[in-house]
Design an enzyme around this catalytic site. Structure first.
Site, mmCIF file in Angstrom:
data_model
loop_
_atom_site.group_PDB
_atom_site.id
_atom_site.type_symbol
_atom_site.label_atom_id
_atom_site.label_comp_id
_atom_site.label_asym_id
_atom_site.label_seq_id
_atom_site.Cartn_x
_atom_site.Cartn_y
_atom_site.Cartn_z
ATOM 1 N N CYS A 85 27.248 34.967 -4.418
ATOM 2 C CA CYS A 85 25.901 34.707 -4.947
ATOM 3 C C CYS A 85 25.543 33.230 -4.880
ATOM 4 O O CYS A 85 24.405 32.851 -5.152
ATOM 5 C CB CYS A 85 25.784 35.232 -6.369
ATOM 6 S SG CYS A 85 26.403 36.906 -6.527
ATOM 7 N N CYS A 202 20.887 44.588 -16.477
ATOM 8 C CA CYS A 202 21.455 44.189 -15.187
ATOM 9 C C CYS A 202 20.351 43.738 -14.245
ATOM 10 O O CYS A 202 19.252 44.292 -14.264
ATOM 11 C CB CYS A 202 22.160 45.365 -14.507
ATOM 12 S SG CYS A 202 23.369 46.210 -15.527
ATOM 13 N N HIS A 330 17.947 40.551 -6.734
ATOM 14 C CA HIS A 330 19.105 39.739 -6.358
ATOM 15 C C HIS A 330 19.635 40.093 -4.972
ATOM 16 O O HIS A 330 20.578 40.863 -4.840
ATOM 17 C CB HIS A 330 20.188 39.952 -7.430
ATOM 18 C CG HIS A 330 21.400 39.108 -7.265
ATOM 19 N ND1 HIS A 330 21.386 37.872 -6.651
ATOM 20 C CD2 HIS A 330 22.686 39.317 -7.638
ATOM 21 C CE1 HIS A 330 22.623 37.371 -6.658
ATOM 22 N NE2 HIS A 330 23.426 38.224 -7.245
#
Lengths: 380, 148
Positions: A85, A202, A330
């Site tokens: 990430c 999340c 994401h």
């Protein structure tokens, strides 16, 4: 070392480009779009770019070249970066170093990702750990959340409020995946993923890309509202902080503390100087951990300050002004550059309805499996 | 062929899911223990075993067995099957960290109670318990902790 400025940034909408929820697009399509948008912003052409670093995690071999071959074939060095990430932040740091050291005058940092669906197939667990079912990202974060509740008194209500805040911010960001607010009740009614964290705690998957053009000051077309890279730091795992347990006795600063303290030192700014912060919020609970580890407040104050609106868009230190990972989505390789994009637009006074008035200094923080952690500070 | 443990009351062969993580008792009086490394220079402990101390970088490590009892440091209950083919145990399942008096926390599965009954601070002990039954009808065994 030379000073380095950002000439332009491009970001695609973060979405599910599967041909149903959004048009069918591959990572190279998205990467190309972001790069062209960055070039147009900067008033540059591909032939001006002398070096490129492209972050991605799941796009296979030569993902950066695949995107760039639709933009221009000039033979420049292109390096693909896989740093989980933190890939986009790692690419940004290398582009910065190329320009700062004088290896070139104009470099591009990109990040692109078309995410596999479902839970992230993290290979950063050993096989024996995977056979025991430890390879569940939300489980690791759930255990960190439970510790934060135990040690610092954070509450599930506070975690839910992080989601509510970030989803509110996302509604003001047309490039965020989620364009709808949620309530605390909706967070508490969402499906349990890994106790006590639920689906709306999340961050969601998304596909997307972002690209930034970094250059020396003499290469930029306008000196108006110039945004400088004040620091960009990468760190990796520190003893005593390993996932999977480890030492009880050794207490060293973790990777977020390391990266941020070094970035503060290099930039000459402290946490108190930050006008906006993009803090890593892969889980809503983790935003509170990130905020504290970045030194914005003490761990025990993160939840109460959040409840007082301290990190809201109109609060003392707005956090995740574009919706963060929770609201924006994401795509692993692109995320850290999307944070940098948001800080850039805020400092340029171009963030539209989510603009934080007078923002002059911004911090971007991303963490990745590996582990890794990038912290970038931009200044106007 | 993987080394099997004793044939137990279940009548099934019990096969460790992986070799070298815990000691297999040689008599009924003996209990299984996790096998770890201890750095002879700085005293740091590692599970599973390591060749190099990642704290002081010494290569002078000895094999030790860890305490069988400890306390739950953190806990979660995973509600869905993890990604990939590796995990074949029950779902939902509890995962947590157990802090052992040796000065190490280990990530572990649990047994002996409902996953939701586990809490921070609870005293637990090491047992070797079934992870799943494989195609040949053998019980694949793993180290787990259960409430004392």
């Amino acid at each position: 070392m030379r000073e380095v400025v950002i000439a332009g940034i491009g970001v695609t909408k973060f979405d599910l480009y599967d041909g149903e929820k959004a048009p069918l697009k591959e990572s190279y399509d998205l990467g190309g779009e972001a790069i062209i948008e960055a070039l147009e912003y900067a008033g540059m052409e591909w032939k001006d770019i002398q070096s490129a670093y492209i972050g991605s995690c799941y796009q296979g071999v030569g993902a950066g070249q695949q995107a760039i071959k639709e933009v221009g074939l000039t033979g420049i060095p292109i390096v693909n970066i896989e740093n989980a990430c933190s890939s986009g932040g790692s690419a940004f740091r290398l582009a910065y170093r190329d320009v700062a050291a004088g290896f070139c005058d104009v470099a591009l940092a990109g990040g692109l990702e078309k995410m596999p669906r479902g839970l992230i197939q993290a290979t950063s667990w050993r096989e024996w750990e995977r056979r025991l079912g430890f390879n569940v990202q939300p489980a690791s974060y759930a255990m960190a959340a439970v510790r934060h509740m135990e040690e610092y008194g954070s509450t599930l209500e506070q975690f839910a409020k992080v989601t509510v805040k970030n989803r509110q911010n996302a509604v003001l960001n047309p490039k965020a995946r989620f364009q709808k607010e949620v309530t605390i009740e909706e967070v508490f009614n969402s499906r349990m993923i890994s106790k006590p964290l639920r689906l709306f705690n999340c961050c969601p998957l998304a596909d997307g890309a972002a690209a930034a053009i970094l250059c020396s000051k003499d290469k930029v077309n306008s000196n108006d509202r110039l945004v400088w890279v004040a620091a960009t730091v990468l760190s990796s795992g520190v003893y005593g902080h390993e996932r999977g347990g480890g030492s009880v006795n050794i207490k060293l600063p973790g990777r977020t503390e390391r990266s941020s303290r070094e970035a503060y030192e290099i930039s000459g700014c402290g946490p108190e100087d930050m006008d906006i912060v993009q803090a890593y919020d892969t889980m809503s609970s983790y935003e509170l951990v990130s905020i504290a580890e970045l030194g914005l407040c003490k761990h025990e104050d993160a939840g109460p300050l959040l409840e007082k609106g301290y990190f809201d868009l109109d609060g003392k230190i707005p956090v995740n002004t574009d919706g963060g990972l929770i609201g924006r989505g994401h795509p692993l390789g692109a995320t850290a550059l999307a944070q940098i994009a948001e800080a850039f637009f805020q400092l340029r006074d171009e963030a539209g309805p989510r603009q934080v008035p007078g923002a002059k200094v911004g911090l971007c923080h991303s963490m990745g499996a590996g582990p890794s952690c990038t912290v970038t500070i931009l200044k106007r | 062929m993987v080394k099997t443990m004793n044939i137990k009351a279940s009548g099934k062969n019990e096969v460790p899911f992986m070799e070298g993580l815990w000691s297999i008792p040689s008599s009924l009086d003996e209990k299984p223990q996790l096998i770890a490394s201890k750095c002879k220079v700085c005293g740091e402990i590692f599970f599973p075993k390591k060749q190099i101390c990642t704290y002081c970088m010494s290569r002078d490590l000895e094999v030790i067995k860890l305490s069988r009892k400890g306390k739950i440091y953190s806990i979660t209950v995973v509600m869905q099957k993890p990604p990939g083919p590796w995990y074949r145990g029950l779902v939902p399942y509890a995962v947590g960290y157990v802090e052992l008096p040796d000065g190490i926390r280990v990530e572990t599965l649990f047994t002996g109670c409902e996953p939701d009954a586990l809490e921070i601070g609870m005293e637990v002990e090491l047992v070797i318990a079934k992870l799943y039954e494989n195609e040949e009808g053998n019980n694949i065994m793993a180290h787990k902790f259960r409430p004392v």
